[in-house]
Design a protein around this motif. Structure first.
Motif, mmCIF file in Angstrom:
data_model
loop_
_atom_site.group_PDB
_atom_site.id
_atom_site.type_symbol
_atom_site.label_atom_id
_atom_site.label_comp_id
_atom_site.label_asym_id
_atom_site.label_seq_id
_atom_site.Cartn_x
_atom_site.Cartn_y
_atom_site.Cartn_z
ATOM 1 N N TRP A 16 0.649 -1.153 -0.142
ATOM 2 C CA TRP A 16 0.107 0.076 -0.091
ATOM 3 C C TRP A 16 0.811 1.288 -0.133
ATOM 4 O O TRP A 16 0.580 2.273 -0.710
ATOM 5 C CB TRP A 16 -0.898 0.141 1.157
ATOM 6 C CG TRP A 16 -1.751 1.005 1.333
ATOM 7 C CD1 TRP A 16 -2.938 1.619 0.520
ATOM 8 C CD2 TRP A 16 -1.508 2.147 2.289
ATOM 9 N NE1 TRP A 16 -3.354 2.789 0.805
ATOM 10 C CE2 TRP A 16 -2.659 3.264 2.263
ATOM 11 C CE3 TRP A 16 -0.776 2.398 3.399
ATOM 12 C CZ2 TRP A 16 -2.894 4.273 2.930
ATOM 13 C CZ3 TRP A 16 -1.038 3.586 4.124
ATOM 14 C CH2 TRP A 16 -1.954 4.321 3.981
ATOM 15 N N ARG A 17 1.996 1.372 0.809
ATOM 16 C CA ARG A 17 2.852 2.304 1.208
ATOM 17 C C ARG A 17 3.389 2.570 -0.449
ATOM 18 O O ARG A 17 3.765 3.660 -0.883
ATOM 19 C CB ARG A 17 3.838 2.222 2.059
ATOM 20 C CG ARG A 17 3.141 2.505 3.245
ATOM 21 C CD ARG A 17 3.888 2.422 4.517
ATOM 22 N NE ARG A 17 4.915 3.428 4.508
ATOM 23 C CZ ARG A 17 4.531 4.672 5.291
ATOM 24 N NH1 ARG A 17 3.256 5.025 5.456
ATOM 25 N NH2 ARG A 17 5.553 5.754 4.926
ATOM 26 N N LEU A 18 4.087 1.562 -0.951
ATOM 27 C CA LEU A 18 4.535 1.503 -2.334
ATOM 28 C C LEU A 18 4.209 2.102 -3.518
ATOM 29 O O LEU A 18 4.637 2.541 -4.417
ATOM 30 C CB LEU A 18 5.558 0.281 -2.466
ATOM 31 C CG LEU A 18 6.881 0.100 -1.557
ATOM 32 C CD1 LEU A 18 7.285 -1.259 -1.748
ATOM 33 C CD2 LEU A 18 7.855 1.291 -1.440
ATOM 34 N N ARG A 19 2.747 1.814 -3.316
ATOM 35 C CA ARG A 19 1.909 2.232 -4.659
ATOM 36 C C ARG A 19 1.734 3.742 -4.743
ATOM 37 O O ARG A 19 1.401 4.155 -5.696
ATOM 38 C CB ARG A 19 0.444 1.518 -4.395
ATOM 39 C CG ARG A 19 0.705 0.056 -4.697
ATOM 40 C CD ARG A 19 -0.894 -0.469 -4.620
ATOM 41 N NE ARG A 19 -1.698 0.193 -5.740
ATOM 42 C CZ ARG A 19 -2.288 -0.409 -6.482
ATOM 43 N NH1 ARG A 19 -2.339 -1.626 -6.821
ATOM 44 N NH2 ARG A 19 -3.023 0.438 -7.425
ATOM 45 N N ARG A 20 1.915 4.422 -3.639
ATOM 46 C CA ARG A 20 1.948 6.023 -3.731
ATOM 47 C C ARG A 20 2.822 6.354 -4.416
ATOM 48 O O ARG A 20 4.136 6.052 -4.919
ATOM 49 C CB ARG A 20 2.019 6.419 -2.364
ATOM 50 C CG ARG A 20 0.750 6.048 -1.371
ATOM 51 C CD ARG A 20 0.748 6.843 0.045
ATOM 52 N NE ARG A 20 2.206 7.826 0.232
ATOM 53 C CZ ARG A 20 2.232 8.259 1.309
ATOM 54 N NH1 ARG A 20 1.678 7.722 2.447
ATOM 55 N NH2 ARG A 20 3.333 8.887 1.579
ATOM 56 N N THR A 22 6.128 8.663 -6.023
ATOM 57 C CA THR A 22 7.131 9.002 -5.320
ATOM 58 C C THR A 22 7.404 10.543 -4.903
ATOM 59 O O THR A 22 7.830 10.690 -3.717
ATOM 60 C CB THR A 22 8.277 8.788 -6.179
ATOM 61 O OG1 THR A 22 8.463 7.565 -6.669
ATOM 62 C CG2 THR A 22 9.739 9.018 -5.561
ATOM 63 N N GLU A 23 6.814 11.340 -5.697
ATOM 64 C CA GLU A 23 6.913 12.763 -5.350
ATOM 65 C C GLU A 23 6.081 13.108 -4.221
ATOM 66 O O GLU A 23 6.487 14.239 -3.369
ATOM 67 C CB GLU A 23 6.249 13.514 -6.452
ATOM 68 C CG GLU A 23 7.048 13.545 -7.849
ATOM 69 C CD GLU A 23 6.504 12.222 -8.601
ATOM 70 O OE1 GLU A 23 5.503 11.575 -8.561
ATOM 71 O OE2 GLU A 23 7.377 11.684 -9.575
ATOM 72 N N PHE A 28 10.351 11.256 6.102
ATOM 73 C CA PHE A 28 9.996 10.581 7.018
ATOM 74 C C PHE A 28 9.113 9.529 6.487
ATOM 75 O O PHE A 28 9.146 8.070 7.201
ATOM 76 C CB PHE A 28 8.877 11.574 8.013
ATOM 77 C CG PHE A 28 8.447 10.646 9.150
ATOM 78 C CD1 PHE A 28 8.903 10.348 10.168
ATOM 79 C CD2 PHE A 28 6.949 10.253 8.821
ATOM 80 C CE1 PHE A 28 8.245 9.394 11.303
ATOM 81 C CE2 PHE A 28 6.505 9.407 10.120
ATOM 82 C CZ PHE A 28 7.152 9.141 11.044
ATOM 83 N N ASP A 29 8.508 9.707 5.608
ATOM 84 C CA ASP A 29 7.735 8.302 4.974
ATOM 85 C C ASP A 29 8.442 7.274 4.452
ATOM 86 O O ASP A 29 8.253 6.121 4.541
ATOM 87 C CB ASP A 29 6.816 8.904 3.651
ATOM 88 C CG ASP A 29 5.558 9.615 4.138
ATOM 89 O OD1 ASP A 29 5.109 9.414 5.481
ATOM 90 O OD2 ASP A 29 4.741 10.142 3.464
ATOM 91 N N GLU A 30 9.818 7.718 3.721
ATOM 92 C CA GLU A 30 10.689 6.937 3.248
ATOM 93 C C GLU A 30 11.251 6.094 4.344
ATOM 94 O O GLU A 30 11.612 4.803 4.264
ATOM 95 C CB GLU A 30 11.718 7.618 2.624
ATOM 96 C CG GLU A 30 11.005 8.119 1.089
ATOM 97 C CD GLU A 30 12.096 8.853 0.454
ATOM 98 O OE1 GLU A 30 13.076 9.321 1.014
ATOM 99 O OE2 GLU A 30 11.797 9.286 -0.609
ATOM 100 N N LYS A 31 11.697 6.712 5.365
ATOM 101 C CA LYS A 31 12.138 6.195 6.646
ATOM 102 C C LYS A 31 11.487 5.193 7.382
ATOM 103 O O LYS A 31 11.733 3.934 7.524
ATOM 104 C CB LYS A 31 12.783 7.103 7.866
ATOM 105 C CG LYS A 31 13.925 7.917 7.139
ATOM 106 C CD LYS A 31 14.244 8.976 8.262
ATOM 107 C CE LYS A 31 15.532 10.116 7.740
ATOM 108 N NZ LYS A 31 15.865 10.717 8.796
ATOM 109 N N LEU A 32 10.084 5.515 7.157
ATOM 110 C CA LEU A 32 8.848 4.577 7.868
ATOM 111 C C LEU A 32 8.892 3.315 7.314
ATOM 112 O O LEU A 32 8.678 2.233 7.588
ATOM 113 C CB LEU A 32 7.836 5.284 8.120
ATOM 114 C CG LEU A 32 6.633 4.523 8.882
ATOM 115 C CD1 LEU A 32 7.042 4.127 10.234
ATOM 116 C CD2 LEU A 32 5.265 5.209 8.991
ATOM 117 N N THR A 33 8.688 3.443 5.567
ATOM 118 C CA THR A 33 8.669 2.420 4.936
ATOM 119 C C THR A 33 9.977 1.561 4.814
ATOM 120 O O THR A 33 9.882 0.152 4.959
ATOM 121 C CB THR A 33 8.701 2.811 3.563
ATOM 122 O OG1 THR A 33 7.388 3.800 3.285
ATOM 123 C CG2 THR A 33 8.446 1.496 2.569
ATOM 124 N N VAL A 34 11.179 1.833 5.232
ATOM 125 C CA VAL A 34 12.532 1.044 5.420
ATOM 126 C C VAL A 34 12.194 0.250 6.773
ATOM 127 O O VAL A 34 12.502 -0.826 6.672
ATOM 128 C CB VAL A 34 13.628 2.095 5.293
ATOM 129 C CG1 VAL A 34 14.848 1.160 5.818
ATOM 130 C CG2 VAL A 34 13.855 2.591 4.054
#
Length: 69
Positions: A16-20, A22-23, A28-34
């Protein structure tokens, strides 16, 4: 059994998070996904699925090493 259910939930969250777009992601979103992906890896690792993934990756790494010689 609980580990598999949490892992499935994390897979859904990661997809769900990766479907959003990139822009639209902040740092914070990238770190949370990691962090979520790392938690998923920790949960999957001791399962038969995780061991199968490890074996496949090991064989791919071995094949790449031999091909490079």
């Amino acid at each position: 059994m609980v580990t598999i259910n949490v892992a499935v939930l994390l897979v859904v969250v990661v997809i769900w998070r990766l479907r959003r777009r990139t822009e639209a992601r902040s740092r914070f979103d990238e770190k949370l996904t990691v962090i979520i992906v790392l938690a998923l890896g920790v949960l999957i690792a001791p399962t038969p699925v995780g061991e199968g993934i490890l074996n496949v990756l090991g064989q791919l790494a071995s094949g790449a090493t031999q091909a490079g010689r």
